[in-house]
Motif scaffolding. Sequence first.
Motif, PDB file in Angstrom:
ATOM      1  N   LEU A 160       0.823  -1.205   0.000  1.00 39.02           N
ATOM      2  CA  LEU A 160       0.000   0.000   0.000  1.00 39.02           C
ATOM      3  C   LEU A 160       0.861   1.262   0.000  1.00 39.02           C
ATOM      4  N   PHE A 161       1.812   1.367   0.934  1.00 41.57           N
ATOM      5  CA  PHE A 161       2.702   2.533   1.011  1.00 41.57           C
ATOM      6  C   PHE A 161       4.146   2.066   0.918  1.00 41.57           C
ATOM      7  N   ASP A 162       4.802   2.380  -0.200  1.00 43.79           N
ATOM      8  CA  ASP A 162       6.201   2.026  -0.433  1.00 43.79           C
ATOM      9  C   ASP A 162       7.046   3.274  -0.204  1.00 43.79           C
ATOM     10  N   VAL A 163       7.811   3.270   0.884  1.00 47.26           N
ATOM     11  CA  VAL A 163       8.658   4.416   1.223  1.00 47.26           C
ATOM     12  C   VAL A 163      10.137   4.015   1.267  1.00 47.26           C
ATOM     13  N   LYS A 164      10.491   2.923   0.566  1.00 46.70           N
ATOM     14  CA  LYS A 164      11.876   2.431   0.559  1.00 46.70           C
ATOM     15  C   LYS A 164      12.862   3.462   0.019  1.00 46.70           C
ATOM     16  N   ALA A 165      12.446   4.259  -0.954  1.00 45.23           N
ATOM     17  CA  ALA A 165      13.357   5.210  -1.601  1.00 45.23           C
ATOM     18  C   ALA A 165      13.221   6.633  -1.044  1.00 45.23           C
ATOM     19  N   VAL A 166      12.650   6.755   0.154  1.00 44.14           N
ATOM     20  CA  VAL A 166      12.541   8.066   0.793  1.00 44.14           C
ATOM     21  C   VAL A 166      13.827   8.342   1.558  1.00 44.14           C
TER      22      VAL A 166
END
Length: 188
Positions: A160-166
């Motif tokens: 749902l929420f992909d924040v790996k590249a933040v």
Amino acid sequence: VMFRSASLVGGVVTSNIGTPAETQLVKNSSVSGGIIKNVGLGFDLFNFVMGSSLKQLVFQNCRQAWKMERCFYPMIEDIYASGGSDPAFPCYHFKDQANAIVLTRVSATMEFGYFIEGGCTAFTINGCTFEGGTKGFVFTGDCLGVSIAGGYFEAVPGTLFDVKAVGTGSFRFSGNYINFVDVVFDDG
């Protein structure tokens, strides 16, 4: 592309896509109350900024509803998109300076919902929905002051929420409904 942002240059309507930063801004412009069907890309917007808005629009069987690059402060509300899914193309694509944007009741029933690429600041997601696809929201870059509230997220056989590249991130998550989602947050 159904609509592409432009401005008047010497009395001639000229696309502003890719113009230098802070020039040929599209201000106080709006599109509302329409149905857009069977196109690859509904809106290609660049420097679509202060006082501009997208409201009460339906995208049916479109590969992408919009691509918004360097669009800061627009008002976006009551939008719905479904069909025409392609996992390589996000329904709603924001790129570079997605700042002070509030999405209100923006919904997607697509394979890939929302891509916020290159960072954002004060990005608010109110009462939005995503269901039926494998990629809900993907964020990259520094994401400062992201608020996700009152959303409805269901039937996501993926993330749902992909924040790996933040890089640096500040997220607030409250009052959301989540059901049958494989991975709610993936921070790597």
